[in-house]
Each structure stands twice: as C-alpha cells, then as structure tokens.
Motif scaffolding. Structure first.
Motif, PDB file in Angstrom:
ATOM      1  N   ASN A  30      -8.924   3.478  -0.883  1.00  0.00           N
ATOM      2  CA  ASN A  30      -8.971   3.637   0.563  1.00  0.00           C
ATOM      3  C   ASN A  30     -10.201   3.032   1.220  1.00  0.00           C
ATOM      4  OD1 ASN A  30      -6.737   5.082  -0.098  1.00  0.00           O
ATOM      5  ND2 ASN A  30      -7.508   7.054   0.624  1.00  0.00           N
ATOM      6  N   THR A  31     -11.268   2.830   0.461  1.00  0.00           N
ATOM      7  CA  THR A  31     -12.505   2.371   1.081  1.00  0.00           C
ATOM      8  C   THR A  31     -12.755   0.877   0.866  1.00  0.00           C
ATOM      9  OG1 THR A  31     -13.735   3.040  -0.886  1.00  0.00           O
ATOM     10  CG2 THR A  31     -13.587   4.633   0.938  1.00  0.00           C
ATOM     11  N   TYR A  32     -11.752   0.148   0.391  1.00  0.00           N
ATOM     12  CA  TYR A  32     -11.925  -1.277   0.110  1.00  0.00           C
ATOM     13  C   TYR A  32     -11.065  -2.141   1.021  1.00  0.00           C
ATOM     14  CZ  TYR A  32     -14.397  -0.092  -4.178  1.00  0.00           C
ATOM     15  OH  TYR A  32     -15.310   0.384  -5.076  1.00  0.00           O
ATOM     16  N   ALA A  33     -11.639  -3.252   1.475  1.00  0.00           N
ATOM     17  CA  ALA A  33     -10.835  -4.278   2.136  1.00  0.00           C
ATOM     18  C   ALA A  33      -9.865  -4.854   1.106  1.00  0.00           C
ATOM     19  CB  ALA A  33     -11.739  -5.379   2.687  1.00  0.00           C
ATOM     20  N   MET A  34      -8.744  -5.357   1.580  1.00  0.00           N
ATOM     21  CA  MET A  34      -7.738  -5.924   0.684  1.00  0.00           C
ATOM     22  C   MET A  34      -7.300  -7.284   1.208  1.00  0.00           C
ATOM     23  SD  MET A  34      -7.209  -3.740  -1.766  1.00  0.00           S
ATOM     24  CE  MET A  34      -5.687  -4.374  -2.465  1.00  0.00           C
ATOM     25  N   GLY A  35      -6.876  -8.129   0.291  1.00  0.00           N
ATOM     26  CA  GLY A  35      -6.448  -9.455   0.706  1.00  0.00           C
ATOM     27  C   GLY A  35      -5.238  -9.930  -0.075  1.00  0.00           C
ATOM     28  N   TRP A  36      -4.560 -10.920   0.496  1.00  0.00           N
ATOM     29  CA  TRP A  36      -3.474 -11.624  -0.176  1.00  0.00           C
ATOM     30  C   TRP A  36      -3.839 -13.106  -0.265  1.00  0.00           C
ATOM     31  CZ3 TRP A  36       0.628  -9.574  -2.624  1.00  0.00           C
ATOM     32  CH2 TRP A  36       1.020  -8.276  -2.298  1.00  0.00           C
TER      33      TRP A  36
END
Length: 125
Positions: A30-36
């Motif tokens: 929940n506390t991390y940015a995410m990317g594709w």
C-alpha cells in the motif's frame, strides 16, 4: 523484494480493449508507487503508466495517454491497467513493477525494484 503476480492480457483485435492486473502475494504494497512497463520483441523495455502510492497521481507515456488507465486497489494489493482503443503497436509483454515507498509515479525503470513475470498482450489487425 515484493513478489508480484500478473494476470490478464490475451489476444484482441485492433480497437478493442483488454485489462491486465498485478497483485502482490506478500509484503507491504500500500505504501509503494507502482508502474507498468512493456517490451515488444526486439525492442527496449518502455514505460507505460505509473501511479502514486495513494493512487492520487498518475503518469502515462504519450503513446498511451487517453487510451490506457492505471488504477490500484490497496485492500487487494493490486494494480490494474485498463487498455482501450488498442493498436497493433501495443503488442508486447507487459510488466508491473514496484516503485519507491511513499513515492510519486516515475517513468525511469531504475526507480523500480520488484518486477512481475510479465503478461502477453497481442493486438491483431
């Protein structure tokens, strides 16, 4: 390292829609940015979209802006990529990745740590 499991994707005709999902099997999500990101055969891996840890800020590559939507559902430790208006040039292996903790979305792959195994998206004419 946060183990990630990707799902979705598949084969669709140009102009169609697909979605891909990525879930963290354990650890803090929940506390991390995410990317594709995506990688087509014979090409470098390229940034597609990213989302901040709160979900309040998103970033898109120019090539997908207005067609793709990234979202996240922290209760399910999942991030999604909805792809509409698909083009043949969107054909690639799509990877999710974990960004910086309490981070904003970024487009540089060096800002990302754990990576999913990739899921194939194929767009036919």
């Amino acid at each position: 390292q946060v183990p990630l499991v990707s799902s979705g994707g598949g084969l669709v005709q140009a102009g169609g829609s697909l979605s891909v999902s990525c879930a963290a099997s354990q650890g803090i999500f929940n506390t991390y940015a995410m990317g594709w990101f995506r990688q087509a055969p014979g090409k470098e891996r390229e940034f597609v979209a990213a989302i901040s840890w709160t979900g309040g800020t998103t970033l898109y590559a120019d090539s997908v802006k207005g067609r793709f939507t990234i979202s996240r559902e922290n209760a399910k430790k999942a991030v999604y990529l909805q792809m509409n208006g698909l083009k043949t040039e969107d054909t690639a292996l799509y990877y999710c990745a974990v960004g910086r903790r309490f981070g904003m979305p970024t487009l540089s792959p060096v800002e990302y740590g754990s990576w999913g195994q990739g899921t194939q998206v194929t767009v036919s004419t």
